[in-house]
Design a protein around this motif. Structure first.
Motif, PDB file in Angstrom:
ATOM      1  N   ILE A   1      24.445  72.530 110.941  1.00 52.89           N
ATOM      2  CA  ILE A   1      23.709  73.949 110.523  1.00 52.89           C
ATOM      3  C   ILE A   1      22.698  74.949 111.989  1.00 52.89           C
ATOM      4  N   GLY A   2      23.401  74.668 113.197  1.00 53.94           N
ATOM      5  CA  GLY A   2      22.856  75.621 114.378  1.00 53.94           C
ATOM      6  C   GLY A   2      24.080  76.539 113.942  1.00 53.94           C
ATOM      7  N   PRO A   3      25.545  76.235 114.647  1.00 56.25           N
ATOM      8  CA  PRO A   3      26.504  77.110 114.526  1.00 56.25           C
ATOM      9  C   PRO A   3      26.028  78.233 112.617  1.00 56.25           C
ATOM     10  N   ALA A   4      25.989  77.005 111.518  1.00 54.29           N
ATOM     11  CA  ALA A   4      25.721  78.428 110.279  1.00 54.29           C
ATOM     12  C   ALA A   4      24.411  79.207 110.037  1.00 54.29           C
ATOM     13  N   PHE A   5      23.968  78.829 110.935  1.00 54.47           N
ATOM     14  CA  PHE A   5      22.242  79.635 111.078  1.00 54.47           C
ATOM     15  C   PHE A   5      23.046  81.068 112.394  1.00 54.47           C
ATOM     16  N   ASP A   6      23.498  80.452 112.750  1.00 55.71           N
ATOM     17  CA  ASP A   6      23.637  82.071 113.657  1.00 55.71           C
ATOM     18  C   ASP A   6      24.704  82.499 113.731  1.00 55.71           C
ATOM     19  N   ALA A   7      26.142  81.878 113.035  1.00 53.82           N
ATOM     20  CA  ALA A   7      26.408  83.239 111.955  1.00 53.82           C
ATOM     21  C   ALA A   7      25.596  84.158 110.874  1.00 53.82           C
ATOM     22  N   PHE A   8      24.848  83.632 109.925  1.00 54.23           N
ATOM     23  CA  PHE A   8      24.106  83.734 109.424  1.00 54.23           C
ATOM     24  C   PHE A   8      23.861  84.868 109.761  1.00 54.23           C
ATOM     25  N   ARG A   9      22.697  84.770 111.421  1.00 49.01           N
ATOM     26  CA  ARG A   9      22.274  84.960 111.540  1.00 49.01           C
ATOM     27  C   ARG A   9      22.635  86.949 111.819  1.00 49.01           C
ATOM     28  N   GLU A  10      23.295  86.586 113.462  1.00 44.06           N
ATOM     29  CA  GLU A  10      24.732  87.674 113.395  1.00 44.06           C
ATOM     30  C   GLU A  10      24.998  88.244 111.426  1.00 44.06           C
ATOM     31  N   LEU A  11      25.333  88.171 111.087  1.00 43.07           N
ATOM     32  CA  LEU A  11      26.321  88.800 109.886  1.00 43.07           C
ATOM     33  C   LEU A  11      25.895  89.096 108.639  1.00 43.07           C
ATOM     34  N   ARG A  12      23.799  88.603 108.478  1.00 45.03           N
ATOM     35  CA  ARG A  12      23.673  88.937 107.821  1.00 45.03           C
ATOM     36  C   ARG A  12      22.262  89.160 107.622  1.00 45.03           C
TER      37      ARG A  12
ATOM     38  N   LEU B   1      17.074  79.654 105.323  1.00 43.86           N
ATOM     39  CA  LEU B   1      16.041  78.620 104.035  1.00 43.86           C
ATOM     40  C   LEU B   1      16.789  79.160 103.186  1.00 43.86           C
ATOM     41  N   LYS B   2      15.911  80.287 102.815  1.00 42.57           N
ATOM     42  CA  LYS B   2      16.155  80.997 102.037  1.00 42.57           C
ATOM     43  C   LYS B   2      17.305  81.251 100.840  1.00 42.57           C
ATOM     44  N   SER B   3      18.407  81.555 101.769  1.00 44.09           N
ATOM     45  CA  SER B   3      19.975  81.763 101.366  1.00 44.09           C
ATOM     46  C   SER B   3      20.551  80.851 100.648  1.00 44.09           C
ATOM     47  N   PHE B   4      20.418  79.002 100.860  1.00 39.36           N
ATOM     48  CA  PHE B   4      20.647  78.896 100.295  1.00 39.36           C
ATOM     49  C   PHE B   4      19.652  77.450  99.253  1.00 39.36           C
ATOM     50  N   GLY B   5      18.656  77.126  99.921  1.00 37.65           N
ATOM     51  CA  GLY B   5      17.182  76.704  99.127  1.00 37.65           C
ATOM     52  C   GLY B   5      16.921  77.407  97.526  1.00 37.65           C
ATOM     53  N   ARG B   6      16.960  78.468  97.777  1.00 36.08           N
ATOM     54  CA  ARG B   6      16.563  79.307  96.779  1.00 36.08           C
ATOM     55  C   ARG B   6      16.136  78.300  95.394  1.00 36.08           C
ATOM     56  N   GLU B   7      17.826  78.116  95.152  1.00 34.70           N
ATOM     57  CA  GLU B   7      18.308  77.974  94.200  1.00 34.70           C
ATOM     58  C   GLU B   7      18.003  76.356  93.144  1.00 34.70           C
ATOM     59  N   LEU B   8      18.276  75.627  95.099  1.00 33.69           N
ATOM     60  CA  LEU B   8      17.299  74.103  95.182  1.00 33.69           C
ATOM     61  C   LEU B   8      16.405  74.212  94.569  1.00 33.69           C
TER      62      LEU B   8
ATOM     63  N   ALA C   1      32.235  77.182 103.352  1.00 35.59           N
ATOM     64  CA  ALA C   1      32.054  77.977 104.803  1.00 35.59           C
ATOM     65  C   ALA C   1      33.458  78.710 104.589  1.00 35.59           C
ATOM     66  N   ASP C   2      32.827  80.325 105.403  1.00 34.79           N
ATOM     67  CA  ASP C   2      34.322  80.943 105.929  1.00 34.79           C
ATOM     68  C   ASP C   2      34.174  80.641 106.786  1.00 34.79           C
ATOM     69  N   GLU C   3      35.572  81.709 107.087  1.00 33.23           N
ATOM     70  CA  GLU C   3      35.934  81.380 108.699  1.00 33.23           C
ATOM     71  C   GLU C   3      35.121  81.687 109.525  1.00 33.23           C
ATOM     72  N   ARG C   4      34.075  82.292 109.667  1.00 30.98           N
ATOM     73  CA  ARG C   4      33.268  83.001 110.437  1.00 30.98           C
ATOM     74  C   ARG C   4      32.061  81.676 110.377  1.00 30.98           C
ATOM     75  N   ASN C   5      32.273  80.169 109.631  1.00 32.79           N
ATOM     76  CA  ASN C   5      31.220  80.100 109.739  1.00 32.79           C
ATOM     77  C   ASN C   5      29.897  79.972 108.548  1.00 32.79           C
ATOM     78  N   LEU C   6      29.927  81.474 107.569  1.00 30.73           N
ATOM     79  CA  LEU C   6      28.951  82.207 107.171  1.00 30.73           C
ATOM     80  C   LEU C   6      29.145  80.729 105.801  1.00 30.73           C
ATOM     81  N   LEU C   7      27.983  80.414 105.412  1.00 33.94           N
ATOM     82  CA  LEU C   7      27.437  79.837 103.978  1.00 33.94           C
ATOM     83  C   LEU C   7      27.587  80.438 102.632  1.00 33.94           C
ATOM     84  N   GLY C   8      28.380  80.259 101.512  1.00 34.61           N
ATOM     85  CA  GLY C   8      28.201  81.287 100.439  1.00 34.61           C
ATOM     86  C   GLY C   8      27.342  80.649  99.808  1.00 34.61           C
ATOM     87  N   GLU C   9      27.584  80.286  98.030  1.00 39.89           N
ATOM     88  CA  GLU C   9      26.259  80.151  97.463  1.00 39.89           C
ATOM     89  C   GLU C   9      26.570  78.481  97.040  1.00 39.89           C
TER      90      GLU C   9
END
Length: 278
Positions: free
Chosen positions: A52-63, A76-83, A109-117
């Motif tokens: 979760i930490g690395p995924a958050f860091d990637a999200f914060r840096e890239l998006r 949290l919204k980036s993957f929680g919204r649909e659920l 997750a892509d090579e940068r640890n950025l989570l998708g849909e």
């Protein structure tokens, strides 16, 4: 909205068909497989392997926004919204609730640890007694049992993610759970408004589910509230969040959102009337 598998969730998908805003997750028959450049995380493994930490860091840096509180809510919204939408819309529109366990939720997750849909793989579905049942459904006696079923699942689904995100960012659990609770209410009110349903009735339904979620252990400071900006009109209501999303900290020029609990109600009433009024 992408849907490849429906099964017992077909009535939920059908009930959302007329909505212009229906952020359902991708529904799959089978777990997805890794491809070059994409690794698939099952949510329980994502948490269990401290990602979760690395995924958050990637999200914060890239998006996401750089401001830490706003970034945590956006993550949290980036993957929680649909659920959350699936839980809210399914309960409100179809009397059905998907068994959203962490082991049926998948994220690329892509090579940068950025989570998708977010993707959901063949969950069982709780169905109110008297509604049609089929393989993959679990009958529940009444609305109270449906709400208890949904609430326990949401605690087990979001609790470990929120705990890990809070530990990594130092953003409080009540703030993060506040987003979940706010959206659970909004995602019943929004379909009701778009379908021309009774807004007060939809809000009362969302409050009953919220009450069950809080009883199951979700910690918040303050819940959302229904706000009548034109009390003489059937559609003259919208909602106010119980928890700020902190977007104003990320972008001072943005100011408070129209739904922000920090906004003045007089200002809010004018803005709501301009945005939603006849």
């Amino acid at each position: 909205m992408q849907v490849r598998h429906r099964g017992p969730l077909a009535p939920v998908v059908q009930a959302c068909a007329e909505l212009t805003f229906a952020p359902l997750p991708v529904l799959l028959d089978e777990p997805p497989a890794d491809t070059p450049g994409t690794h698939w995380w099952r949510l329980d493994r994502l948490v269990g392997e401290d990602q979760i930490g690395p995924a958050f860091d990637a999200f914060r840096e890239l998006r996401g926004p750089r401001q830490i509180s706003a970034a945590a809510v956006h993550f949290l919204k980036s993957f929680g919204r649909e659920l959350i939408f699936l839980a809210a819309a399914g309960t409100y529109l179809a009397g059905r609730s998907a068994e959203l366990r962490p082991d049926v939720v998948w994220l690329p997750a892509d090579e940068r640890n950025l989570l998708g849909e977010v993707h959901v793989v063949r969950p069982r579905v709780a169905v109110l007694d008297g509604h049609p049942t089929e393989p993959g459904t679990v009958p529940v006696r009444d609305e109270n049992e449906l709400d208890e079923w949904t609430s326990v699942l949401m605690i087990d689904l979001f609790g470990p993610v929120i705990d890990a995100l809070s530990a990594h960012t130092r953003v409080g659990r009540r703030t993060l759970w506040g987003y979940v609770v706010d959206m659970l209410n909004f995602y019943m009110l929004n379909p009701a408004r778009r379908l021309g349903n009774d807004l007060d009735q939809a809000w009362r339904r969302s409050e009953r589910l919220t009450t069950a979620l809080l009883a199951a252990g979700a910690p918040i400071r303050k819940g959302p509230r229904l706000f009548w900006f034109q009390p003489d009109r059937p559609q003259g209501a919208w909602a106010v969040r119980g928890t700020c999303c902190f977007d104003f900290r990320a972008d001072p020029e943005h100011g408070y959102c129209i739904t922000c609990p920090l906004e003045d109600d007089t200002v809010r009433q004018t803005k709501f009337a301009e945005a939603f009024g006849d």
